[in-house]
Design a protein around this motif. Structure first.
Motif, short mmCIF file in Angstrom:
data_model
loop_
_atom_site.label_atom_id
_atom_site.label_comp_id
_atom_site.label_asym_id
_atom_site.label_seq_id
_atom_site.Cartn_x
_atom_site.Cartn_y
_atom_site.Cartn_z
N LEU A 99 -0.66 67.87 12.20
CA LEU A 99 -1.27 66.68 11.61
C LEU A 99 -1.41 66.74 10.08
O LEU A 99 -1.11 65.78 9.40
CB LEU A 99 -2.66 66.46 12.23
CG LEU A 99 -3.34 65.13 12.01
CD1 LEU A 99 -2.52 64.00 12.63
CD2 LEU A 99 -4.75 65.14 12.61
N LEU A 100 -1.83 67.90 9.57
CA LEU A 100 -2.01 68.08 8.13
C LEU A 100 -1.11 69.20 7.64
O LEU A 100 -1.29 70.35 8.06
CB LEU A 100 -3.48 68.41 7.81
CG LEU A 100 -4.50 67.32 8.11
CD1 LEU A 100 -5.90 67.84 7.83
CD2 LEU A 100 -4.22 66.06 7.28
N PRO A 101 -0.14 68.90 6.79
CA PRO A 101 0.78 69.94 6.32
C PRO A 101 0.05 71.07 5.62
O PRO A 101 -0.82 70.84 4.78
CB PRO A 101 1.70 69.19 5.35
CG PRO A 101 0.99 67.93 5.00
CD PRO A 101 0.14 67.59 6.17
N GLY A 102 0.36 72.29 6.02
CA GLY A 102 -0.26 73.46 5.43
C GLY A 102 -1.62 73.81 6.00
O GLY A 102 -2.19 74.85 5.67
N THR A 157 -1.36 60.82 11.01
CA THR A 157 -1.87 61.13 9.68
C THR A 157 -2.05 59.87 8.85
O THR A 157 -3.10 59.64 8.24
CB THR A 157 -0.94 62.11 8.96
OG1 THR A 157 -0.72 63.28 9.78
CG2 THR A 157 -1.52 62.55 7.62
N ALA A 158 -1.02 59.03 8.83
CA ALA A 158 -1.10 57.78 8.07
C ALA A 158 -2.15 56.84 8.65
O ALA A 158 -2.88 56.16 7.90
CB ALA A 158 0.26 57.09 8.05
N ASP A 159 -2.26 56.82 9.96
CA ASP A 159 -3.26 55.98 10.64
C ASP A 159 -4.67 56.38 10.21
O ASP A 159 -5.54 55.52 9.96
CB ASP A 159 -3.10 56.12 12.14
CG ASP A 159 -3.74 54.98 12.92
OD1 ASP A 159 -4.40 54.13 12.31
OD2 ASP A 159 -3.56 54.94 14.15
N LEU A 160 -4.92 57.68 10.11
CA LEU A 160 -6.24 58.16 9.71
C LEU A 160 -6.58 57.78 8.27
O LEU A 160 -7.73 57.41 7.98
CB LEU A 160 -6.32 59.68 9.89
CG LEU A 160 -6.49 60.18 11.32
CD1 LEU A 160 -6.43 61.70 11.37
CD2 LEU A 160 -7.81 59.70 11.90
N VAL A 161 -5.61 57.87 7.38
CA VAL A 161 -5.88 57.49 5.99
C VAL A 161 -6.27 56.02 5.90
O VAL A 161 -7.24 55.65 5.22
CB VAL A 161 -4.64 57.77 5.10
CG1 VAL A 161 -4.86 57.24 3.68
CG2 VAL A 161 -4.34 59.26 5.05
N LEU A 162 -5.56 55.16 6.63
CA LEU A 162 -5.89 53.73 6.65
C LEU A 162 -7.29 53.51 7.23
O LEU A 162 -8.07 52.69 6.71
CB LEU A 162 -4.85 52.98 7.48
CG LEU A 162 -5.01 51.46 7.60
CD1 LEU A 162 -5.02 50.80 6.24
CD2 LEU A 162 -3.89 50.87 8.47
N SER A 163 -7.64 54.25 8.27
CA SER A 163 -8.96 54.11 8.88
C SER A 163 -10.08 54.48 7.91
O SER A 163 -11.09 53.78 7.79
CB SER A 163 -9.06 55.01 10.13
OG SER A 163 -8.08 54.67 11.09
N TYR A 164 -9.90 55.58 7.19
CA TYR A 164 -10.94 56.02 6.26
C TYR A 164 -11.08 55.08 5.08
O TYR A 164 -12.19 54.90 4.56
CB TYR A 164 -10.64 57.45 5.79
CG TYR A 164 -11.17 58.50 6.74
CD1 TYR A 164 -12.45 59.00 6.63
CD2 TYR A 164 -10.37 58.96 7.79
CE1 TYR A 164 -12.94 59.94 7.51
CE2 TYR A 164 -10.84 59.90 8.69
CZ TYR A 164 -12.14 60.40 8.54
OH TYR A 164 -12.62 61.33 9.44
#
Length: 463
Positions: free
Chosen positions: A458-461, A393-400
């Motif tokens: 991966l994404l809460p909720g 999840t954190a990796d994806l935020v950094l990528s975007y």
């Protein structure tokens, strides 16, 4: 079984000789179906073409993929290739060969601590020389020094990019072929091989789990981490210099891209010992998927943002720059905290404090093919209590964040610089599914218990 049990890890010298068979629930499939084989063959054939199309779009069609594909339709594939495809360059190939050999030299001779991965299905516990950060630093110091002394053009990579992409592909195909042949004639660990009966599937997914030359030269660790990832930041710097040379200035968007990518690369090498226990090293067999992916896909597609900005610069507003830097930096800090929590729980067998409270975890036992029983810690608190793949999840935020710096500028929205984030989303979602399937087979009912404790992947909720 889900009881807490503390014990010292077995010494490497006490490992019995492994048996000559493998655990079919680990690693890649034993049998490749016709549909899977066709899919693998399509990837081997068309992914290199896709990379070339991106190069053509970048240099010939102002970064527009729509215009590029329209030209393919209007000209036809053959004429389009003759008109626009990058050409083979002997100097670029020689330079790339020198680059790979230089990284081999650093890998072999720079000092570094000894790290260990996870046990293979056959029970092997392999040592690795961990000196990636030193190799990265030495390479960049030499690059900076040569530029400062005026003996190296800082934009040399960017100016030779099209020829280098051809060189990347040549080496990627050869490397995968060498790995395939080696698995048949001189495997490192006979008992960790997996054959499917399909040449195409075995070439793509790999046969050997940890191919090596001698005791220390590990195909995976070197090729996954050195020529491509060391080059990642150099490629970005070279295209930043190219932007300055072409346009007379460096945009804040280019600086944001270099900073955020720099976080990822330096973190990778600073925590290289952690990488030894990831899916790449521990589960994926070595074939085209890893060989070509690391040598071609990574350096070409992960750096698309800096490539695009060098040719088509756009600046960000002060507010947008601040938001992207803050969000990207925060996601990196969270990413590091997430991995620290997991590593801490493993090193202490769960006897640690996370977020001010004793760690909550499940201890899962499993058996390798040598008959030895082992255990793993499944952390259920901290970030790992929120989702089961918090690091993704954190990796994806950094990528975007990195892609947003290039893909949404003064000229509006452009899809090409977003390719990295789109690819990472597909890759990490697919890895979530693969990892959970593997863990379900490895840990059995204990994994079901863990999934009941931590509901989301991966994404809460959401998922």
């Amino acid at each position: 079984m889900s009881t807490v049990h503390h014990r010292k890890p077995p010494s490497k010298s006490s490992l019995p000789a492994p048996k000559a068979h493998v655990n079919p629930s680990w690693g890649r499939f034993n049998v490749g179906t016709w549909s899977v084989t066709l899919g693998c063959g399509a990837i081997v054939a068309f992914c290199p073409i896709l990379v070339i199309i991106y190069v053509i779009a970048l240099f010939q069609f102002s970064g527009s993929l729509i215009s590029t594909f329209s030209a393919i339709v209007s000209h036809g594939p053959l004429e389009f290739t003759l008109l626009y495809a990058p050409r083979f360059s002997a100097p670029a190939l020689a330079g790339y060969a020198a680059w790979v050999l230089f990284q081999v030299f650093l890998y072999a001779f720079l000092p570094g601590k000894i790290g260990y991965g996870q046990r293979t299905p056959a029970g092997h516990l392999l040592p690795y020389r961990v000196n990636g950060l030193s190799a990265w630093a030495a390479t960049h110091i030499l690059y900076g020094g040569a530029v400062y002394l005026g003996v190296l053009d800082p934009a040399i990579i960017a100016k030779n990019w099209q020829g280098l992409v051809i060189a990347f592909n040549i080496y990627g195909y050869i490397l995968a072929a060498v790995a395939y042949v080696k698995a048949h004639v001189a495997p490192t660990h006979q008992d960790d091989l997996k054959f499917s009966g399909s040449i195409v599937y075995d070439y793509y997914m790999g046969i050997e789990l940890n191919p090596r030359i001698g005791d220390w030269f590990d195909f995976k660790l070197f090729h996954n981490g050195r020529p491509g990832i060391v080059a990642w930041t150099l490629i970005n710097l070279s295209f930043m210099a190219y932007q300055k040379e072409l346009h007379g200035y460096i945009t804040n968007s280019m600086i944001v891209v270099n900073i955020l990518h720099g976080f990822y690369v330096v973190d990778f090498f600073f925590n290289e010992d952690w990488y030894l226990r990831t899916i790449d090293i521990c589960h994926d067999h070595y074939g085209f998927y890893l060989a070509w992916g690391s040598m071609v896909w990574l350096p070409t597609m992960y750096t698309l943002q800096s490539q695009y900005l060098a040719l088509y610069p756009s600046s960000l507003s002060t507010l947008t720059t601040a938001i992207l830097l803050f969000t990207g930096t925060a996601s990196y800090i969270v990413f590091r905290s997430i991995n620290h929590q997991k590593d801490l729980s493993r090193r202490t067998s769960g006897n640690c404090v996370i977020w001010g409270k004793p760690a909550e975890f499940i201890t899962a036992r499993y058996t390798t093919e040598d008959g030895k029983e082992h255990q793993s810690i499944l952390l259920c608190s901290g970030w790992w209590g929120v989702v089961r793949h918090a690091n993704y999840t954190a990796d994806l935020v950094l990528s975007y964040c990195g892609c947003a710096a290039a893909g949404w500028g003064e000229k509006g929205w452009t899809i090409l610089p977003w390719t990295y984030a789109i690819f990472m989303t597909v890759l990490l979602v697919q890895r979530c599914v693969r990892d959970e399937d593997r863990c379900g087979k490895k840990y059995g009912k204990t994994w079901e218990e863990y999934c009941g404790r931590v509901r989301y992947r991966l994404l809460p909720g959401v998922w």
